[in-house]
Design a protein around this motif. Sequence first.
Motif, PDB file in Angstrom:
ATOM      1  N   ALA A  91       0.836  -1.206   0.000  1.00  0.00           N
ATOM      2  CA  ALA A  91       0.000   0.000   0.000  1.00  0.00           C
ATOM      3  C   ALA A  91       0.871   1.256   0.000  1.00  0.00           C
ATOM      4  CB  ALA A  91      -0.934  -0.007   1.203  1.00  0.00           C
ATOM      5  N   ARG A  92       1.952   1.228   0.794  1.00  0.00           N
ATOM      6  CA  ARG A  92       2.866   2.385   0.808  1.00  0.00           C
ATOM      7  C   ARG A  92       3.501   2.587  -0.558  1.00  0.00           C
ATOM      8  NH1 ARG A  92       6.343   0.576   5.163  1.00  0.00           N
ATOM      9  NH2 ARG A  92       4.753  -0.176   6.541  1.00  0.00           N
ATOM     10  N   GLU A  94       2.260   1.690  -3.448  1.00  0.00           N
ATOM     11  CA  GLU A  94       1.240   2.192  -4.373  1.00  0.00           C
ATOM     12  C   GLU A  94       0.979   3.675  -4.165  1.00  0.00           C
ATOM     13  OE1 GLU A  94      -2.182  -0.298  -3.959  1.00  0.00           O
ATOM     14  OE2 GLU A  94      -1.201  -2.013  -4.933  1.00  0.00           O
ATOM     15  N   VAL A  95       0.965   4.115  -2.905  1.00  0.00           N
ATOM     16  CA  VAL A  95       0.768   5.540  -2.625  1.00  0.00           C
ATOM     17  C   VAL A  95       1.936   6.348  -3.169  1.00  0.00           C
ATOM     18  CG1 VAL A  95       0.686   7.243  -0.747  1.00  0.00           C
ATOM     19  CG2 VAL A  95      -0.748   5.208  -0.644  1.00  0.00           C
ATOM     20  N   ALA A  98       1.676   6.491  -6.953  1.00  0.00           N
ATOM     21  CA  ALA A  98       0.654   7.452  -7.385  1.00  0.00           C
ATOM     22  C   ALA A  98       1.167   8.886  -7.253  1.00  0.00           C
ATOM     23  CB  ALA A  98      -0.623   7.258  -6.576  1.00  0.00           C
ATOM     24  N   GLY A  99       1.895   9.168  -6.172  1.00  0.00           N
ATOM     25  CA  GLY A  99       2.465  10.498  -5.994  1.00  0.00           C
ATOM     26  C   GLY A  99       3.484  10.829  -7.072  1.00  0.00           C
TER      27      GLY A  99
END
Length: 141
Positions: A91-92, A94-95, A98-99
């Motif tokens: 999840a980290r 992926e975040v 995305a950033g």
Amino acid sequence: MDPGDFDRTRRRISRGFQGLPGRGELWFSPRPASGFPGDRRSTDVQEDSPLPEDFRRRLTRAFQWAIQRRASRRAQEAAEAAAALEEQSRARVEVAHAGLQAELVEMHFQNQQLARTLLDLNMKVQQLKKECELGFTSDSQ
């Protein structure tokens, strides 16, 4: 009633409560019944009886099963914890991805604006060059 009557009554009451905890005398547990496996005082059970060996095997098997189950439960909990950590790290990532993607889109937009600005400036420079050349040629004539 004389003082002797009180003493006799007390003895009778304490005699009636013998063996009950907290009453008259101390509690003594009854002797184990003879014939239990492992009772060394009993004479009617033989030492080479198959019952204690079978009991020992069953106990050993039960303890081994409990240990294996506990180990498998711990392994399962560890696997679940590792999966949860992996999910958190995914999840980290992926975040962060995305950033970075958003920043790249912004940089691409800025790059296109700069390219247009440079093309516009280049056109103006070319126009100024032509005007200067025309101005020099008209002055020189």
